[in-house]
Scaffold this active site. Structure first.
Site, mmCIF file in Angstrom:
data_model
loop_
_atom_site.group_PDB
_atom_site.id
_atom_site.type_symbol
_atom_site.label_atom_id
_atom_site.label_comp_id
_atom_site.label_asym_id
_atom_site.label_seq_id
_atom_site.Cartn_x
_atom_site.Cartn_y
_atom_site.Cartn_z
ATOM 1 N N ASP A 61 -58.203 -13.661 -57.877
ATOM 2 C CA ASP A 61 -58.697 -15.043 -57.938
ATOM 3 C C ASP A 61 -60.038 -15.074 -58.654
ATOM 4 O O ASP A 61 -60.905 -14.234 -58.409
ATOM 5 C CB ASP A 61 -58.827 -15.613 -56.509
ATOM 6 C CG ASP A 61 -58.897 -17.131 -56.517
ATOM 7 O OD1 ASP A 61 -59.867 -17.673 -57.100
ATOM 8 O OD2 ASP A 61 -58.014 -17.787 -55.950
ATOM 9 N N THR B 152 -44.830 -27.534 -60.220
ATOM 10 C CA THR B 152 -44.994 -28.812 -59.531
ATOM 11 C C THR B 152 -43.929 -29.813 -59.974
ATOM 12 O O THR B 152 -43.467 -29.760 -61.128
ATOM 13 C CB THR B 152 -46.396 -29.380 -59.830
ATOM 14 O OG1 THR B 152 -46.438 -30.757 -59.449
ATOM 15 C CG2 THR B 152 -46.758 -29.296 -61.307
ATOM 16 N N ASP B 153 -43.599 -30.744 -59.097
ATOM 17 C CA ASP B 153 -42.666 -31.818 -59.481
ATOM 18 C C ASP B 153 -43.276 -32.750 -60.537
ATOM 19 O O ASP B 153 -42.557 -33.512 -61.183
ATOM 20 C CB ASP B 153 -42.234 -32.627 -58.245
ATOM 21 C CG ASP B 153 -43.368 -33.338 -57.526
ATOM 22 O OD1 ASP B 153 -44.557 -33.137 -57.873
ATOM 23 O OD2 ASP B 153 -43.073 -34.108 -56.577
ATOM 24 N N GLU B 154 -44.607 -32.645 -60.724
ATOM 25 C CA GLU B 154 -45.260 -33.570 -61.672
ATOM 26 C C GLU B 154 -44.815 -33.312 -63.107
ATOM 27 O O GLU B 154 -45.003 -34.160 -63.978
ATOM 28 C CB GLU B 154 -46.783 -33.485 -61.527
ATOM 29 C CG GLU B 154 -47.205 -33.818 -60.114
ATOM 30 C CD GLU B 154 -48.698 -34.041 -59.907
ATOM 31 O OE1 GLU B 154 -49.385 -34.403 -60.869
ATOM 32 O OE2 GLU B 154 -49.147 -33.863 -58.770
ATOM 33 N N TYR C 4 -52.942 -32.256 -66.654
ATOM 34 C CA TYR C 4 -52.563 -31.255 -65.640
ATOM 35 C C TYR C 4 -51.068 -30.972 -65.704
ATOM 36 O O TYR C 4 -50.638 -29.812 -65.863
ATOM 37 C CB TYR C 4 -52.946 -31.749 -64.230
ATOM 38 C CG TYR C 4 -52.220 -31.007 -63.121
ATOM 39 C CD1 TYR C 4 -52.423 -29.644 -62.911
ATOM 40 C CD2 TYR C 4 -51.303 -31.668 -62.294
ATOM 41 C CE1 TYR C 4 -51.739 -28.955 -61.903
ATOM 42 C CE2 TYR C 4 -50.621 -30.991 -61.286
ATOM 43 C CZ TYR C 4 -50.839 -29.634 -61.105
ATOM 44 O OH TYR C 4 -50.154 -28.955 -60.111
ATOM 45 N N SER C 5 -50.254 -32.029 -65.598
ATOM 46 C CA SER C 5 -48.806 -31.786 -65.529
ATOM 47 C C SER C 5 -48.278 -31.270 -66.864
ATOM 48 O O SER C 5 -47.328 -30.468 -66.889
ATOM 49 C CB SER C 5 -48.055 -33.032 -65.056
ATOM 50 O OG SER C 5 -48.368 -34.156 -65.832
ATOM 51 N N LYS D 234 -48.896 -27.594 -66.837
ATOM 52 C CA LYS D 234 -47.942 -26.901 -65.956
ATOM 53 C C LYS D 234 -46.570 -26.845 -66.625
ATOM 54 O O LYS D 234 -45.873 -25.828 -66.542
ATOM 55 C CB LYS D 234 -47.843 -27.610 -64.592
ATOM 56 C CG LYS D 234 -49.085 -27.511 -63.714
ATOM 57 C CD LYS D 234 -49.426 -26.101 -63.278
ATOM 58 C CE LYS D 234 -48.469 -25.537 -62.250
ATOM 59 N NZ LYS D 234 -48.963 -24.209 -61.728
HETATM 60 P P1 NAD Z 1 -56.146 -25.003 -55.712
HETATM 61 O O1 NAD Z 1 -56.844 -25.743 -56.804
HETATM 62 O O2 NAD Z 1 -56.491 -25.294 -54.288
HETATM 63 O O3 NAD Z 1 -56.354 -23.430 -55.921
HETATM 64 C C1 NAD Z 1 -56.261 -22.821 -57.165
HETATM 65 C C2 NAD Z 1 -56.764 -21.387 -57.027
HETATM 66 O O4 NAD Z 1 -56.606 -20.733 -58.295
HETATM 67 C C3 NAD Z 1 -58.258 -21.285 -56.658
HETATM 68 O O5 NAD Z 1 -58.442 -20.272 -55.693
HETATM 69 C C4 NAD Z 1 -58.919 -20.914 -57.975
HETATM 70 O O6 NAD Z 1 -60.110 -20.163 -57.812
HETATM 71 C C5 NAD Z 1 -57.821 -20.093 -58.637
HETATM 72 N N1 NAD Z 1 -57.924 -20.098 -60.097
HETATM 73 C C6 NAD Z 1 -58.050 -21.163 -60.923
HETATM 74 N N2 NAD Z 1 -58.126 -20.762 -62.199
HETATM 75 C C7 NAD Z 1 -58.018 -19.405 -62.175
HETATM 76 C C8 NAD Z 1 -58.019 -18.402 -63.183
HETATM 77 N N3 NAD Z 1 -58.170 -18.726 -64.480
HETATM 78 N N4 NAD Z 1 -57.867 -17.109 -62.815
HETATM 79 C C9 NAD Z 1 -57.738 -16.768 -61.503
HETATM 80 N N5 NAD Z 1 -57.747 -17.681 -60.509
HETATM 81 C C10 NAD Z 1 -57.896 -18.981 -60.842
HETATM 82 O O7 NAD Z 1 -54.606 -25.228 -55.993
HETATM 83 P P2 NAD Z 1 -53.393 -25.383 -54.962
HETATM 84 O O8 NAD Z 1 -53.318 -26.781 -54.515
HETATM 85 O O9 NAD Z 1 -53.459 -24.299 -53.962
HETATM 86 O O10 NAD Z 1 -52.169 -25.130 -55.944
HETATM 87 C C11 NAD Z 1 -51.690 -23.804 -56.182
HETATM 88 C C12 NAD Z 1 -50.543 -23.872 -57.179
HETATM 89 O O11 NAD Z 1 -49.510 -24.709 -56.671
HETATM 90 C C13 NAD Z 1 -50.956 -24.471 -58.525
HETATM 91 O O12 NAD Z 1 -50.308 -23.725 -59.539
HETATM 92 C C14 NAD Z 1 -50.421 -25.894 -58.471
HETATM 93 O O13 NAD Z 1 -50.080 -26.352 -59.760
HETATM 94 C C15 NAD Z 1 -49.193 -25.727 -57.601
HETATM 95 N N6 NAD Z 1 -48.801 -26.907 -56.805
HETATM 96 C C16 NAD Z 1 -49.707 -27.547 -56.004
HETATM 97 C C17 NAD Z 1 -49.288 -28.625 -55.230
HETATM 98 C C18 NAD Z 1 -50.241 -29.334 -54.280
HETATM 99 O O14 NAD Z 1 -49.867 -30.338 -53.679
HETATM 100 N N7 NAD Z 1 -51.468 -28.845 -54.089
HETATM 101 C C19 NAD Z 1 -47.966 -29.055 -55.292
HETATM 102 C C20 NAD Z 1 -47.074 -28.381 -56.126
HETATM 103 C C21 NAD Z 1 -47.499 -27.302 -56.862
HETATM 104 P P1 TYD Z 2 -53.745 -36.310 -55.423
HETATM 105 O O1 TYD Z 2 -53.979 -35.812 -54.042
HETATM 106 O O2 TYD Z 2 -54.825 -36.186 -56.440
HETATM 107 O O3 TYD Z 2 -52.395 -35.628 -55.923
HETATM 108 P P2 TYD Z 2 -51.488 -35.936 -57.254
HETATM 109 O O4 TYD Z 2 -52.236 -36.846 -58.143
HETATM 110 O O5 TYD Z 2 -51.345 -34.574 -57.837
HETATM 111 O O6 TYD Z 2 -50.224 -36.535 -56.725
HETATM 112 O O7 TYD Z 2 -53.362 -37.842 -55.339
HETATM 113 C C1 TYD Z 2 -52.260 -38.284 -54.553
HETATM 114 C C2 TYD Z 2 -52.124 -39.769 -54.753
HETATM 115 O O8 TYD Z 2 -53.283 -40.405 -54.176
HETATM 116 C C3 TYD Z 2 -52.110 -40.189 -56.205
HETATM 117 O O9 TYD Z 2 -51.224 -41.292 -56.351
HETATM 118 C C4 TYD Z 2 -53.529 -40.626 -56.485
HETATM 119 C C5 TYD Z 2 -53.987 -41.192 -55.160
HETATM 120 N N1 TYD Z 2 -55.412 -41.045 -54.851
HETATM 121 C C6 TYD Z 2 -56.175 -42.158 -54.473
HETATM 122 O O10 TYD Z 2 -55.665 -43.280 -54.379
HETATM 123 N N2 TYD Z 2 -57.499 -41.978 -54.192
HETATM 124 C C7 TYD Z 2 -58.114 -40.762 -54.296
HETATM 125 O O11 TYD Z 2 -59.353 -40.662 -54.056
HETATM 126 C C8 TYD Z 2 -57.322 -39.631 -54.681
HETATM 127 C C9 TYD Z 2 -57.954 -38.264 -54.806
HETATM 128 C C10 TYD Z 2 -55.971 -39.826 -54.935
#
Ligand code: NAD
Ligand code: TYD
Length: 345
Positions: free
Chosen positions: A35, A131-133, A156-157, A160
């Protein structure tokens, strides 16, 4: 030692939950956590794991071939065969709107560097956590299946989706044993309070305003993070290389309803809600058809929203110090205290 796993991004939200699960459920596995400790990486998510035999943290960046090679050396020491679960990414849509380039660097270039090293190291299997995005936005009806064309709408999406295509190409071109998961929105412990649910919990607890984008009627399909982690483990252990698996909770809620539920659980006033300018390119609805992983790998979500949302709110209530240190930035000092030097990200 039955298996050696290289986890990237294990100090983030889902990665740290995944490592906690492995230590409980696969205690004889070696786990190497690579990380970069960007703002989203927090080693305080893993303090209870630090002494665990077989767990090792490698501070490094997936965009650095040298760092990645070092992580493979650690994971593969004593000739162990290595598998990879790739979480590391820039993950927040709003940050990608402000600046897209870090997302291309970490998510696209970082994934290719990791794939190249993993092929060189003859990795047993490689789970790419997506991600589903990547599928874009739905209307009022329908679900994303694994056959839904990719149509990402945010930087972002898009980054990905690009990484998914590179993983697909590694399988098609080189026969590299890669699998892709595409999950809906997660919630649970150790989520950085910039995402909807932890931000709303943290703000409501402090009687700060809750910023709802646009009309608040955007819909997400919420999944408890432990269910996601169990699905990834099922894909790692039983999935077919080259396949994509959608992961979701059949649990759709409009954002405003989530915010109201959080306020109700905390006994706070709806007057805290503040409607703010909508997110540009805001996806209206995500919903996952998880039939494939349910049929083929026998995975189903175990936690209902009715149980897991209150449990999550209670978790943040019980972790005041963790939350305070994240909100103040003090968590960034932990690395220096433990390992010396500053995190790079
Ligand atoms: P997060 O942002 O909480 O954590 C990301 C981690 O990756 C951090 O620890 C960061 O330090 C590390 N990182 C970032 N860039 C890096 C690099 N260049 N080299 C090494 N480490 C690096 O993210 P998360 O919410 O835990 O998501 C993890 C994965 O799951 C991501 O790939 C995200 O696209 C995917 N994902 C997340 C969600 C969600 O709801 N959070 C849903 C579907 C998929
Ligand atoms: P988020 O948690 O950023 O996830 P994602 O955009 O990847 O789905 O946002 C979830 C939903 O909540 C999205 O429709 C954006 C909305 N949102 C707000 O309305 N207010 C906020 O402050 C944030 C962070 C998100």
């Amino acid at each position: 030692m039955t298996r050696s796993l290289l986890v990237t991004g294990g100090a983030g939200f889902i990665g740290s939950n995944f490592i906690h699960m492995l230590v409980e459920d696969r205690p004889d596995w070696r786990v190497t956590n690579l990380d970069a400790l960007t703002y989203a990486g927090n080693l305080e998510n893993l303090t209870s794991i630090e002494g665990h035999a077989g767990y090792e943290f490698v501070h490094g960046d997936v965009t650095s071939a040298a760092d990645v090679a070092r992580a493979f050396e650690v994971a593969g020491r004593d000739g162990a065969a290595v598998s990879v679960v790739h979480f590391a990414a820039e993950s927040h849509v709003d940050r990608s709107i402000a600046s897209g380039l870090p997302f291309v660097q970490a998510n696209v270039i970082g994934t290719q560097i990791l794939l190249d090293a993993a092929r060189g190291a003859e990795t047993e299997s490689f789970v790419h956590v997506s991600t589903d995005e990547v599928y874009g936005s739905l209307g009022a009806t329908g679900f994303f299946t694994e056959e839904t064309p990719l149509a990402p709408n945010s930087p972002y999406s898009a980054s990905k989706a690009a990484s998914d295509m590179l993983v697909r190409a590694a399988f098609k071109t080189h026969g590299f044993p890669a699998l892709i998961t595409r999950c809906s929105n997660n919630y649970g412990p150790w989520q950085f309070p910039e995402k909807l649910i932890p931000l709303m919990i943290a703000n409501a607890r402090e009687d700060k305003s809750l910023p709802v984008y646009g009309d608040g009627q955007q819909i997400r399909d919420w999944l408890f993070v432990r269910d996601h982690c169990e699905a990834i483990l099922a894909v790692l252990e039983r999935g077919t290389p080259g396949e994509v698996y959608n992961i979701g909770g059949h649990n759709e809620y409009p954002n405003l309803e989530i915010v109201h539920q959080i306020l109700r659980h905390l006994g706070k006033d709806e007057g805290l809600i503040e409607y703010v300018k909508d997110r540009p390119g805001h996806d209206r609805r995500y919903a996952i058809d998880a039939g494939k992983i349910e049929r083929e790998l026998g995975w189903t979500p175990r936690y209902t929203f009715e149980q897991a949302l209150p449990a999550t709110i209670a978790w943040y209530g019980s972790q005041e110090e963790w939350l305070r240190r994240v909100r103040s930035g003090a968590y960034r000092d932990y690395y220096e205290a433990q390992y010396g030097g500053r995190p790079t990200g």
